[in-house]
Design an enzyme around this catalytic site. Structure first.
Site, PDB file in Angstrom:
ATOM      1  N   ASP A  49      36.836   9.599   8.865  1.00  0.00           N
ATOM      2  CA  ASP A  49      36.391   8.040   9.526  1.00  0.00           C
ATOM      3  C   ASP A  49      37.752   7.424   9.410  1.00  0.00           C
ATOM      4  O   ASP A  49      38.199   7.037   8.327  1.00  0.00           O
ATOM      5  CB  ASP A  49      35.391   7.398   8.532  1.00  0.00           C
ATOM      6  CG  ASP A  49      35.082   6.063   9.084  1.00  0.00           C
ATOM      7  OD1 ASP A  49      35.912   5.501   9.896  1.00  0.00           O
ATOM      8  OD2 ASP A  49      34.100   5.547   8.847  1.00  0.00           O
ATOM      9  N   LYS A  90      38.080   0.002 -19.332  1.00  0.00           N
ATOM     10  CA  LYS A  90      39.135   0.429 -19.650  1.00  0.00           C
ATOM     11  C   LYS A  90      40.410   0.099 -18.699  1.00  0.00           C
ATOM     12  O   LYS A  90      41.561   0.366 -18.641  1.00  0.00           O
ATOM     13  CB  LYS A  90      39.533   2.058 -19.586  1.00  0.00           C
ATOM     14  CG  LYS A  90      38.446   2.394 -20.629  1.00  0.00           C
ATOM     15  CD  LYS A  90      38.704   3.999 -20.992  1.00  0.00           C
ATOM     16  CE  LYS A  90      37.515   4.360 -21.854  1.00  0.00           C
ATOM     17  NZ  LYS A  90      37.778   5.914 -22.109  1.00  0.00           N
ATOM     18  N   GLY A  91      40.042  -1.041 -17.730  1.00  0.00           N
ATOM     19  CA  GLY A  91      40.998  -1.782 -16.764  1.00  0.00           C
ATOM     20  C   GLY A  91      41.047  -0.860 -15.349  1.00  0.00           C
ATOM     21  O   GLY A  91      41.727  -1.233 -14.534  1.00  0.00           O
ATOM     22  N   TYR A 128      36.449  -9.670 -10.108  1.00  0.00           N
ATOM     23  CA  TYR A 128      36.839 -10.347  -8.783  1.00  0.00           C
ATOM     24  C   TYR A 128      37.659 -11.348  -8.969  1.00  0.00           C
ATOM     25  O   TYR A 128      38.402 -11.761  -8.157  1.00  0.00           O
ATOM     26  CB  TYR A 128      35.633 -10.178  -8.070  1.00  0.00           C
ATOM     27  CG  TYR A 128      34.922  -9.035  -7.876  1.00  0.00           C
ATOM     28  CD1 TYR A 128      35.808  -7.470  -7.930  1.00  0.00           C
ATOM     29  CD2 TYR A 128      33.476  -8.772  -7.917  1.00  0.00           C
ATOM     30  CE1 TYR A 128      35.083  -6.405  -7.772  1.00  0.00           C
ATOM     31  CE2 TYR A 128      33.025  -7.486  -7.881  1.00  0.00           C
ATOM     32  CZ  TYR A 128      33.579  -6.389  -7.609  1.00  0.00           C
ATOM     33  OH  TYR A 128      33.237  -4.994  -7.538  1.00  0.00           O
TER      34      TYR A 128
END
Length: 163
Positions: A49, A90-91, A128
């Site tokens: 894609d 854990k980031g 976010y």
């Protein structure tokens, strides 16, 4: 931690799941179950894609999850999603999202990246917002989980935002 292109070999790890399968299903609103063949077909579609940018999140060669941009070049925008099967807290998600945002805004020259997150996913909402996403609105009662309706929060970040 490394971000690498999605490869067919990761389908097996996706099908095997991780220690947080039930939690991942809840956080992503996934009611379906998938077979190895389903994951292999997904990887094949993704690899072919041209409007997708997908990176596997790995640590020590082990598949932990993926982060995906579904690109709309005509509108210079993309939808983003991330799923971690393992490695919570854990980031890894933050690093992966930073990478795709950098790719979206500098390589693909996009203007907007958006996502949806369920209202109970406070950990993701925090990440976010930390990365510069802003809430745009809500899709009320978008998910029915264990007999309870939940809102989907629509968030976005623009190339012009001060991040």
């Amino acid at each position: 931690m490394e971000l690498v292109p999605l490869r067919m070999e990761f389908a097996q790890a996706m099908a095997a799941g991780g220690p947080n399968d039930a939690e991942v299903d809840r956080l992503t609103g996934t009611h379906a179950t998938f077979t190895l063949a389903d994951y292999e077909a997904y990887v094949e579609r993704t690899l072919n894609d041209p409007n997708r940018y997908t990176r596997a999140i790995t640590a020590d060669g082990r598949f932990l999850g993926e982060v995906v941009l579904t690109v709309d070049q005509d509108n210079r925008s993309a939808g983003m999603r991330i799923a971690l099967w393992d490695g919570f807290g854990k980031g890894y998600g933050t690093i992966a999202i930073r990478h795709v945002l950098d790719h979206a805004f500098t390589v693909l020259d996009l203007h907007r990246v958006d996502l949806e997150v369920y209202d109970f996913n406070e950990r993701a909402i925090h990440v976010y917002k930390k990365l510069g996403f802003r809430e745009e609105g809500r899709l009320r009662d978008a998910l029915l989980w264990d007999g309870v309706f939940h809102d989907a929060i629509v968030m976005s970040i623009l190339s012009t935002d001060n991040i």
